[in-house]
Design an enzyme around this catalytic site. Sequence first.
Site, PDB file in Angstrom:
ATOM      1  N   SER A   8       0.844  -1.196   0.000  1.00  0.00           N
ATOM      2  CA  SER A   8       0.000   0.000   0.000  1.00  0.00           C
ATOM      3  C   SER A   8       0.879   1.245   0.000  1.00  0.00           C
ATOM      4  O   SER A   8       1.696   1.432   0.908  1.00  0.00           O
ATOM      5  CB  SER A   8      -0.892   0.015   1.244  1.00  0.00           C
ATOM      6  N   HIS A  31      -1.148  -1.256  -4.262  1.00  0.00           N
ATOM      7  CA  HIS A  31      -2.438  -0.938  -3.641  1.00  0.00           C
ATOM      8  C   HIS A  31      -2.520   0.572  -3.428  1.00  0.00           C
ATOM      9  O   HIS A  31      -1.674   1.169  -2.748  1.00  0.00           O
ATOM     10  CB  HIS A  31      -2.529  -1.693  -2.313  1.00  0.00           C
ATOM     11  N   ASP A  33      -4.690   3.617  -2.072  1.00  0.00           N
ATOM     12  CA  ASP A  33      -5.786   3.974  -1.170  1.00  0.00           C
ATOM     13  C   ASP A  33      -6.299   5.377  -1.477  1.00  0.00           C
ATOM     14  O   ASP A  33      -5.605   6.366  -1.228  1.00  0.00           O
ATOM     15  CB  ASP A  33      -5.294   3.932   0.282  1.00  0.00           C
ATOM     16  N   MET A  35      -8.894   8.154  -0.425  1.00  0.00           N
ATOM     17  CA  MET A  35      -9.733   8.533   0.725  1.00  0.00           C
ATOM     18  C   MET A  35     -10.253   9.953   0.522  1.00  0.00           C
ATOM     19  O   MET A  35      -9.499  10.832   0.093  1.00  0.00           O
ATOM     20  CB  MET A  35      -8.903   8.501   2.012  1.00  0.00           C
ATOM     21  N   HIS A  64      -8.179   0.989  -4.064  1.00  0.00           N
ATOM     22  CA  HIS A  64      -9.099   0.781  -2.942  1.00  0.00           C
ATOM     23  C   HIS A  64      -9.776   2.110  -2.651  1.00  0.00           C
ATOM     24  O   HIS A  64      -9.147   3.032  -2.116  1.00  0.00           O
ATOM     25  CB  HIS A  64      -8.295   0.269  -1.728  1.00  0.00           C
ATOM     26  N   MET A  66     -11.982   4.411  -0.649  1.00  0.00           N
ATOM     27  CA  MET A  66     -12.650   4.664   0.630  1.00  0.00           C
ATOM     28  C   MET A  66     -13.335   6.014   0.500  1.00  0.00           C
ATOM     29  O   MET A  66     -12.881   7.036   1.042  1.00  0.00           O
ATOM     30  CB  MET A  66     -11.626   4.632   1.781  1.00  0.00           C
ATOM     31  N   MET A 135     -11.453  -5.770   5.433  1.00  0.00           N
ATOM     32  CA  MET A 135     -10.627  -4.819   6.184  1.00  0.00           C
ATOM     33  C   MET A 135     -10.279  -5.441   7.535  1.00  0.00           C
ATOM     34  O   MET A 135     -11.169  -5.864   8.278  1.00  0.00           O
ATOM     35  CB  MET A 135     -11.380  -3.502   6.420  1.00  0.00           C
ATOM     36  N   PHE A 141      -6.448   4.797   8.038  1.00  0.00           N
ATOM     37  CA  PHE A 141      -5.050   5.082   8.369  1.00  0.00           C
ATOM     38  C   PHE A 141      -4.196   3.826   8.248  1.00  0.00           C
ATOM     39  O   PHE A 141      -4.670   2.720   8.517  1.00  0.00           O
ATOM     40  CB  PHE A 141      -4.940   5.634   9.797  1.00  0.00           C
ATOM     41  N   ASP A 173      -6.530  -6.405   4.383  1.00  0.00           N
ATOM     42  CA  ASP A 173      -5.911  -5.084   4.306  1.00  0.00           C
ATOM     43  C   ASP A 173      -5.920  -4.440   5.691  1.00  0.00           C
ATOM     44  O   ASP A 173      -6.990  -4.155   6.240  1.00  0.00           O
ATOM     45  CB  ASP A 173      -6.701  -4.226   3.309  1.00  0.00           C
TER      46      ASP A 173
END
Length: 224
Positions: A8, A31, A33, A35, A64, A66, A135, A141, A173
């Site tokens: 990640s 990966h 993320d 957000m 991913h 979020m 998850m 975080f 993850d």
Amino acid sequence: MPARINPSILAADFVNMQRDLERIASADLVHVDVMDNHFVPNLTFGPQMVERIQAVSPIPLDVHLMIDDPDRWALGYAELGAYSVTFHAEAAADPVRLARRLQAIGARAGLALKPGTPVDDVLELLPEFDQVLVMTVEPGFGGQSFMPETMPKLARLRSAVDAAGLDVWLQVDGGITEETIVTAAENGADTFVAGSAVFRAENTERQISLLRDTAAEHIHPGGN
Ligand SMILES: O=C(CO)[C@@H](O)[C@H](O)COP(=O)(O)O
Ligand SMILES: [Fe+2]
């Protein structure tokens, strides 16, 4: 059985992203993320940054999301060439329609579950997805501790996938280390996201191999 390791980049140095992407070139997927500071209380980046990561990354992207309203925003990540796009079950209005639209563009479709989200409602959706992300920390975080209480959910997903003979990757993850990867593999994961455990290592290539070999030793026989 293969064990996929997806580092990640939440744990990467954001101002040296290209350098850090090179450090994980031996991994399976990177990966990414995303957000939005609404679905989770943290903010990373959006499509503009992900497009640049896609342009320079030596390995394909595992995005991913979020974010709120993935029905509206997820397709853009598939269009820019992400290999897989995973959105949260808690945020999507019509997960099956969104999965089909992502697949029509050529991306693998993933469904993510927060630690508190029960698995029951999701089991019937499994044939529509290419991967499910369990998850193992509260999303938002990096650097948090693995939550072992999420393992029964993973084990149920593994049983359901195997019973139906599906080719659905099961991803974990959050808080994945050389130790917790054993528990996750034993409970049915075949794809492992690790941020801090990869980037804190001096030799990232050696760390990726170590994680991959450790997982492969303990992986459930049904792993895809
Ligand atoms: O989605 C997330 C956090 O919300 C993860 O992808 C983290 O980035 C994993 O980081 P570590 O727990 O491995 O440091
Ligand atoms: Fe993630």
